[in-house]
Write a protein that holds these residues in place. Structure first.
Motif, mmCIF file in Angstrom:
data_model
loop_
_atom_site.group_PDB
_atom_site.id
_atom_site.type_symbol
_atom_site.label_atom_id
_atom_site.label_comp_id
_atom_site.label_asym_id
_atom_site.label_seq_id
_atom_site.Cartn_x
_atom_site.Cartn_y
_atom_site.Cartn_z
ATOM 1 N N GLY A 80 0.840 -1.190 0.000
ATOM 2 C CA GLY A 80 0.000 0.000 0.000
ATOM 3 C C GLY A 80 0.872 1.236 0.000
ATOM 4 N N LEU A 81 1.876 1.218 0.850
ATOM 5 C CA LEU A 81 2.845 2.308 0.928
ATOM 6 C C LEU A 81 4.165 1.722 1.401
ATOM 7 N N VAL A 82 5.165 1.762 0.569
ATOM 8 C CA VAL A 82 6.491 1.257 0.932
ATOM 9 C C VAL A 82 7.354 2.439 1.346
ATOM 10 N N SER A 83 7.929 2.363 2.527
ATOM 11 C CA SER A 83 8.728 3.486 3.024
ATOM 12 C C SER A 83 9.977 2.998 3.719
ATOM 13 N N VAL A 84 10.935 3.903 3.834
ATOM 14 C CA VAL A 84 12.171 3.641 4.592
ATOM 15 C C VAL A 84 12.340 4.774 5.590
ATOM 16 N N LEU A 85 12.470 4.413 6.858
ATOM 17 C CA LEU A 85 12.618 5.388 7.943
ATOM 18 C C LEU A 85 14.070 5.481 8.384
ATOM 19 N N PHE A 86 14.524 6.712 8.621
ATOM 20 C CA PHE A 86 15.832 6.917 9.242
ATOM 21 C C PHE A 86 15.633 7.887 10.392
ATOM 22 N N CYS A 87 15.958 7.435 11.597
ATOM 23 C CA CYS A 87 15.818 8.274 12.789
ATOM 24 C C CYS A 87 17.001 8.024 13.722
ATOM 25 N N PRO A 88 17.247 8.906 14.695
ATOM 26 C CA PRO A 88 18.404 8.743 15.588
ATOM 27 C C PRO A 88 18.449 7.388 16.307
ATOM 28 N N ASP A 89 17.292 6.820 16.613
ATOM 29 C CA ASP A 89 17.270 5.532 17.301
ATOM 30 C C ASP A 89 17.830 4.395 16.460
ATOM 31 N N ASP A 90 17.991 4.628 15.152
ATOM 32 C CA ASP A 90 18.537 3.570 14.293
ATOM 33 C C ASP A 90 19.964 3.198 14.678
ATOM 34 N N LEU A 91 20.648 4.078 15.388
ATOM 35 C CA LEU A 91 21.993 3.739 15.862
ATOM 36 C C LEU A 91 21.978 2.524 16.785
ATOM 37 N N LYS A 92 20.835 2.297 17.434
ATOM 38 C CA LYS A 92 20.723 1.132 18.323
ATOM 39 C C LYS A 92 20.901 -0.170 17.556
ATOM 40 N N MET A 93 20.599 -0.127 16.259
ATOM 41 C CA MET A 93 20.771 -1.322 15.433
ATOM 42 C C MET A 93 22.216 -1.798 15.457
ATOM 43 N N ILE A 94 23.143 -0.851 15.571
ATOM 44 C CA ILE A 94 24.557 -1.205 15.655
ATOM 45 C C ILE A 94 24.975 -1.448 17.096
ATOM 46 N N LYS A 95 24.542 -0.591 18.005
ATOM 47 C CA LYS A 95 25.064 -0.595 19.367
ATOM 48 C C LYS A 95 24.482 -1.699 20.251
ATOM 49 N N GLU A 96 23.241 -2.094 19.982
ATOM 50 C CA GLU A 96 22.573 -3.026 20.887
ATOM 51 C C GLU A 96 22.567 -4.444 20.333
ATOM 52 N N GLY A 97 21.665 -5.292 20.852
ATOM 53 C CA GLY A 97 21.708 -6.717 20.566
ATOM 54 C C GLY A 97 21.188 -7.116 19.192
ATOM 55 N N PRO A 98 21.298 -8.415 18.874
ATOM 56 C CA PRO A 98 20.953 -8.913 17.536
ATOM 57 C C PRO A 98 19.471 -8.816 17.199
ATOM 58 N N LEU A 99 18.591 -8.729 18.196
ATOM 59 C CA LEU A 99 17.158 -8.633 17.914
ATOM 60 C C LEU A 99 16.845 -7.451 17.003
ATOM 61 N N LEU A 100 17.457 -6.293 17.254
ATOM 62 C CA LEU A 100 17.199 -5.111 16.435
ATOM 63 C C LEU A 100 17.706 -5.297 15.005
ATOM 64 N N ARG A 101 18.799 -6.006 14.858
ATOM 65 C CA ARG A 101 19.329 -6.248 13.511
ATOM 66 C C ARG A 101 18.441 -7.253 12.761
ATOM 67 N N ARG A 102 17.924 -8.250 13.484
ATOM 68 C CA ARG A 102 16.967 -9.175 12.846
ATOM 69 C C ARG A 102 15.684 -8.436 12.468
ATOM 70 N N ASN A 103 15.233 -7.551 13.344
ATOM 71 C CA ASN A 103 14.024 -6.776 13.044
ATOM 72 C C ASN A 103 14.206 -5.926 11.786
ATOM 73 N N PHE A 104 15.402 -5.365 11.633
ATOM 74 C CA PHE A 104 15.706 -4.582 10.430
ATOM 75 C C PHE A 104 15.593 -5.456 9.188
ATOM 76 N N LEU A 105 16.190 -6.641 9.226
ATOM 77 C CA LEU A 105 16.115 -7.560 8.090
ATOM 78 C C LEU A 105 14.669 -7.927 7.783
ATOM 79 N N ASP A 106 13.929 -8.285 8.821
ATOM 80 C CA ASP A 106 12.556 -8.751 8.632
ATOM 81 C C ASP A 106 11.655 -7.653 8.083
ATOM 82 N N ALA A 107 11.790 -6.437 8.625
ATOM 83 C CA ALA A 107 10.949 -5.321 8.162
ATOM 84 C C ALA A 107 11.270 -4.971 6.707
#
Length: 366
Positions: free
Chosen positions: A111-138
């Motif tokens: 319906g609407l394909v989008s890509v978000l970039f926000c300051p919290d995206d740094l957590k994808m690098i700094k924190e655990g693998p769950l956020l990186r898996r969520n990035f892949l899945d989304a």
């Protein structure tokens, strides 16, 4: 792909808003806590069916109201869609596309394909693998709905297996039932792993030219996919190995009451000049890498759909230096972008582009 207009009723601090957008650059400008990010959030919900800021839908409803509404007219090539999201306190949200109600938000595809970039995206690098898996899945789910479907089924089977593992500690005669879940996990898991592997390989091709431009050719990037399931020559071989590993780890799984083997343990390693950016990267390097990853996803979606996705930038320009703002802006010429800023100085980089500036004050566009 673009959003023609947005209607909000009792959403966050917006009581009644109806706004039309520019096909290129849309800038939401205002002081902090005026509602700029709320507009980005509403657009994100139209794309993903859920917020990137909270898991509780009732928090999206204005304090003084019992219901909230989001409506957006979107266009993909010549296909127009009207997306509606209705939220009520203590009730599941309802989503409709062209007046047809979806069973749940996970059916909201293309319906609407989008890509978000926000300051919290740094957590994808700094924190655990769950956020990186969520990035892949989304990212993959937006492009391939069957991936999302398989992931939902996988997580359901995984939960059932884990519940059975806990029961098997007491009722050992139930162990044989685990085979049924193992077969399903190996089939579904193999399909998901193959798609993740393909996606990361594609991203590696796209990301390096982008990152080299952002770093004046000083840095190279590599994304590495880690799984405890070996990627073998074909799907059948992976399924057999997956099943074998589940069976060999069964006693340990029963002991701990959880499944240790599978894609739910996967991770994504991010390297700059062959060094793990999570450990060795500076704040600036991490921020630039996230930007490169997001831009490579934009290009991946363009390659898949033939048109660019909508890009949502929440409080990003203030985090970047002038060169990176310029690079970003040069990437925006053929796509619709929504940007939040607090200061007009941040807009110098988009001076040459078609744009509309919306001044946001206390939940109103003035």
């Amino acid at each position: 792909m673009n959003v023609k207009n947005l209607r909000l009723i009792n959403f966050r601090n917006y009581y009644n808003l109806n706004v039309e957008f520019n096909d290129n650059i849309n800038i939401f400008m205002g002081k902090n806590a005026q509602g700029k990010t709320n507009l980005i959030e509403a657009l994100y919900i139209c794309s993903y069916g859920k917020s990137f800021r909270t898991t509780k839908d009732r928090e999206l409803i204005n304090f003084n109201k019992e219901q909230a509404y989001i409506g957006a007219n979107t266009k993909l090539n010549n296909l127009e869609k009207f997306i509606e999201v209705k939220m009520e306190r203590d009730k599941p949200k309802r989503i409709r596309i062209n007046k047809s109600e979806l069973k749940n938000y996970k059916e909201l595809n293309t319906g609407l394909v989008s890509v978000l970039f926000c300051p919290d995206d740094l957590k994808m690098i700094k924190e655990g693998p769950l956020l990186r898996r969520n990035f892949l899945d989304a990212s993959i789910s937006q492009i391939k709905p069957v991936y999302s479907y398989n992931l939902i089924r996988y997580n359901k089977v995984l939960m059932q297996r884990n519940n059975l593992l806990k029961t098997c500690r007491i009722k050992k005669d139930l162990v044989n039932l685990i085979d049924v879940f193992d077969i399903q996990l190996s089939k579904l898991g193999t399909s998901i792993i193959i798609e993740r592997d393909k996606f990361i390989n594609e991203l590696n091709i796209l990301i390096n030219p982008i990152h080299k431009n952002l770093t004046c050719d000083k840095e190279s990037v590599e994304l590495k996919y880690f799984s405890n399931i070996p990627r073998l020559i074909d799907k059948e071989s992976i399924e057999k190995e997956y099943l074998k590993l589940l069976k060999s780890n069964l006693n340990r799984d029963i002991e701990y009451g959880t499944t240790e083997i599978g894609l739910h343990r996967d991770d994504l390693l991010m390297l700059i000049n062959n060094k793990d950016v999570k450990i060795y990267g500076s704040q600036g390097q991490q921020r630039t890498l996230v930007l490169s990853i997001k831009l490579s996803v934009v290009e991946y979606i363009k390659k898949y759909f033939g048109v660019y996705p909508v890009v949502l930038l929440d409080d990003v320009f203030s985090e970047l230096d002038e060169d990176r703002r310029k690079f970003l802006s040069n990437s925006f010429k053929n796509m619709q972008v929504f940007i939040t800023v607090t200061d007009a100085v941040d807009l110098n980089a988009v001076n040459d582009l078609s744009k509309s500036v919306f001044i946001i004050e206390d939940g109103k566009v003035i």
